[in-house]
Write a protein that holds these residues in place. Sequence first.
Motif, mmCIF file in Angstrom:
data_model
loop_
_atom_site.group_PDB
_atom_site.id
_atom_site.type_symbol
_atom_site.label_atom_id
_atom_site.label_comp_id
_atom_site.label_asym_id
_atom_site.label_seq_id
_atom_site.Cartn_x
_atom_site.Cartn_y
_atom_site.Cartn_z
ATOM 1 N N LYS A 1 0.845 -1.205 0.000
ATOM 2 C CA LYS A 1 0.000 0.000 0.000
ATOM 3 C C LYS A 1 0.875 1.248 0.000
ATOM 4 O O LYS A 1 0.657 2.169 -0.789
ATOM 5 C CB LYS A 1 -0.894 0.019 1.250
ATOM 6 N N ASN B 1 2.515 1.866 -3.262
ATOM 7 C CA ASN B 1 1.544 2.375 -4.240
ATOM 8 C C ASN B 1 1.345 3.873 -4.078
ATOM 9 O O ASN B 1 1.374 4.623 -5.049
ATOM 10 C CB ASN B 1 0.180 1.693 -4.048
ATOM 11 N N VAL B 2 1.139 4.318 -2.830
ATOM 12 C CA VAL B 2 0.844 5.740 -2.625
ATOM 13 C C VAL B 2 2.044 6.615 -2.965
ATOM 14 O O VAL B 2 1.876 7.767 -3.352
ATOM 15 C CB VAL B 2 0.378 6.026 -1.183
ATOM 16 N N PHE B 3 3.263 6.058 -2.847
ATOM 17 C CA PHE B 3 4.435 6.850 -3.221
ATOM 18 C C PHE B 3 4.339 7.327 -4.670
ATOM 19 O O PHE B 3 4.894 8.348 -5.017
ATOM 20 C CB PHE B 3 5.729 6.057 -3.011
ATOM 21 N N ASN C 1 0.162 -2.292 -9.579
ATOM 22 C CA ASN C 1 -0.131 -2.432 -8.151
ATOM 23 C C ASN C 1 0.909 -3.339 -7.473
ATOM 24 O O ASN C 1 1.113 -4.482 -7.877
ATOM 25 C CB ASN C 1 -1.533 -3.009 -7.976
ATOM 26 N N HIS C 2 1.561 -2.803 -6.414
ATOM 27 C CA HIS C 2 2.638 -3.563 -5.779
ATOM 28 C C HIS C 2 2.165 -4.848 -5.118
ATOM 29 O O HIS C 2 2.960 -5.741 -4.872
ATOM 30 C CB HIS C 2 3.372 -2.688 -4.766
ATOM 31 N N LYS C 3 0.888 -4.911 -4.818
ATOM 32 C CA LYS C 3 0.341 -6.135 -4.224
ATOM 33 C C LYS C 3 0.533 -7.299 -5.201
ATOM 34 O O LYS C 3 0.694 -8.440 -4.796
ATOM 35 C CB LYS C 3 -1.158 -5.924 -3.960
ATOM 36 N N SER D 1 3.545 8.790 -10.903
ATOM 37 C CA SER D 1 4.753 8.312 -11.566
ATOM 38 C C SER D 1 4.588 6.944 -12.214
ATOM 39 O O SER D 1 5.436 6.512 -12.970
ATOM 40 C CB SER D 1 5.916 8.252 -10.570
ATOM 41 N N PHE E 1 -1.133 3.753 -12.652
ATOM 42 C CA PHE E 1 -2.192 3.119 -11.867
ATOM 43 C C PHE E 1 -3.544 3.382 -12.527
ATOM 44 O O PHE E 1 -3.726 4.368 -13.227
ATOM 45 C CB PHE E 1 -2.201 3.698 -10.447
ATOM 46 N N GLU F 1 -7.724 2.049 -8.725
ATOM 47 C CA GLU F 1 -6.623 1.854 -7.770
ATOM 48 C C GLU F 1 -6.281 3.163 -7.048
ATOM 49 O O GLU F 1 -6.031 3.171 -5.847
ATOM 50 C CB GLU F 1 -5.380 1.313 -8.492
ATOM 51 N N MET G 1 -6.685 4.265 -3.002
ATOM 52 C CA MET G 1 -5.593 4.750 -2.148
ATOM 53 C C MET G 1 -6.137 5.641 -1.033
ATOM 54 O O MET G 1 -5.572 5.707 0.047
ATOM 55 C CB MET G 1 -4.565 5.527 -2.971
ATOM 56 N N TYR H 1 -6.503 3.709 2.098
ATOM 57 C CA TYR H 1 -5.355 2.935 2.582
ATOM 58 C C TYR H 1 -5.110 3.084 4.081
ATOM 59 O O TYR H 1 -4.639 2.167 4.730
ATOM 60 C CB TYR H 1 -4.083 3.336 1.825
ATOM 61 N N TYR I 1 -7.846 0.539 6.152
ATOM 62 C CA TYR I 1 -7.943 -0.912 6.193
ATOM 63 C C TYR I 1 -6.556 -1.523 6.279
ATOM 64 O O TYR I 1 -5.555 -0.863 6.006
ATOM 65 C CB TYR I 1 -8.753 -1.471 5.018
ATOM 66 N N HIS J 1 -4.857 -5.320 5.419
ATOM 67 C CA HIS J 1 -4.291 -5.961 4.245
ATOM 68 C C HIS J 1 -5.229 -5.880 3.040
ATOM 69 O O HIS J 1 -4.806 -5.663 1.916
ATOM 70 C CB HIS J 1 -3.960 -7.412 4.578
#
Lengths: 347, 278
Positions: free
Chosen positions: A225, A228-230, A287-289, B87, B90, B94, B98, B101, B104, B106
């Motif tokens: 997560k 992803n936000v980065f 998505n990194h997941k 960058s 996505f 998605e 975010m 995030y 939640y 996992h």
Amino acid sequence: MKKTLTFLILIAALIFTIILSLGLGAMRIPVKEVITILASKAGLLSNTAEDPLAAGVILMIRLPRVILGLMVGAALGTTGTAVQGIFRNPLAEPGLIGISAGASMMTVIIIALEGLFFIQISQSLGYSLLAIGAFFGSGLAALLVYTLSKTNGQPNMALMLLAGIAINALAGAFTGLVTYLSSEQQLRSITFWMLGSLGGATWGNVLCIAPFVILPIVILPTFSKGLNVFAIGESQAELIGLNTKSIKVWVVFLSTMAVGASVSVSGIIGFVGLLVPHTMRLIGGVNHKFVLPASALAGALVLTLADLISRTIVEPIELPIGVITALLGTPIFIYIMLRDKKKITNL
Amino acid sequence: MLRVEAVGFKVNQRNLLNDVSFNIRSGEFIAIMGANGAGKSTLMKLLSAEQTPTSGTISLHGKDLFTYSRKELSTKRAMLQQQNAISMPFSVEEVVMMGRYGQYGHKPVHRDEVAVAEAMEVCGLTDMADRTLLTMSGGEQQRVHLARVLAQLWDQKEAVLLLDEPLNNMDLQFQHQTLGIASALAKKGFIVISVLHDINLAAQYVSRMILMKGGRKWWDGSPAEVLSPAHIYNTFSINARVYTDDHTLRTQIIPDEICLDAQTFNSNMNPEASVIIL
């Protein structure tokens, strides 16, 4: 759906490659016998009449080497993805924060000075002195880069990139100097180490690096997560409620640990950390997941396959694995690049 | 209640904000306006707790804003920032996810999925859920980030929604859609604070305006109180006529046009060149 299928295909290919790697080599062992030996070792089969020589080759020589390949490949794939995530740059790789340069410097120094005062320590520690030196070299370089990049108690990614360039250059200069002063024989070992090889695999060093490599591979996906936000920026991540400082610190720390440990046994293996995450993103999205575990599997697959090729293609000579990863990886990479031009220009 | 008391913010000896005070009750929709560099974005950064004021205090619901934990804050305030670059490609869904995030562990639970679906719906993004942001226009991307911020607070009451120039690049419909959403959330009990540049658009929706000048609060009140030719001239250095629209009964302004002779700033150029440029 596509993601589940990707995982299934990767796992199937991985199992196939492992069995193939255990069977092929100077002594060919049929697939059926490989499975029998593994099963009886695991206690699944009893009173089998297997060839003790084949069992010895598989269990003592090939199995540790295959396991080393799996671990190093998975580590390179995972850390490559994670480092690209925190740097918000798909061209980043763990080498950027000085890990590889620090390891090379220490290794080259140890190889070159072996004839001098290192000989005493060498004799008591044996081969592992090189590994320990590389591990500390990479840790030291990464720590230095990390410390230089701190501003207001927070590591800043732009500063880290610049500090990484500086430390890489510095370590590179020392490496170059020592290489220049080395003897012919030392040069050969240096070159071989720089191009990477899994030839040094023994149960001893495989077990020794296992915790350092496996822990990051397992823990890094829990930062999905955050990574992803980065992509939309650090300050957004904070506003959303994530602790960006802890994400950066842990990702850098775990990556250094995994790559440092890998490099210490296998030398520098380029390309995997860059190629594998890219390919996975093009297959299943960013998505990194998905990308983190997929890159671990694909990294393990690529490296095991590359090692198999490196030791069988011109038997009995062994090619450096870095040569194979680049030779094998580049065409695949260019193929995907051309196929997905549109997607990539938007990366 | 959001209480801002004598807040100042200093960077390298430069005062970006000076002695700013105001209170905002739940249910208010406030526009922060002022010229470029008046301190609007700095104020927003302090209100979002991204930066700490160098003097003064900010409290939310009777508690110092900076004593809330990161996690508590993520359910009490959300902010749409001015710059939103991405960058990696996505997808819309998605990015909107975010926003959830911080809430939640996992895996997203049902309420997270509902929040994301409804926030996308209200921002007109449902049909684009799988598109990647990098192929979208600036206004569309801005809507995605708005949806993300809305998703963050979707199931909250009395939260603070901060919007820093939310209408950037948006077309006419979505400028109004965005302010309509903001206004509806205020009616639901949110505190909504938005930096806006379009005075007439702001006057149509907000209940109160805070006019900033040189890092200080210049004026604070309803659009009818704030929008006088004198205040507008003082803060924006432009003359404007102020009138009440017959139909909506909203205060509206018509700024005078600025007429310049090209010769006054093209003095180094030859006459032919300036003709071409004009």
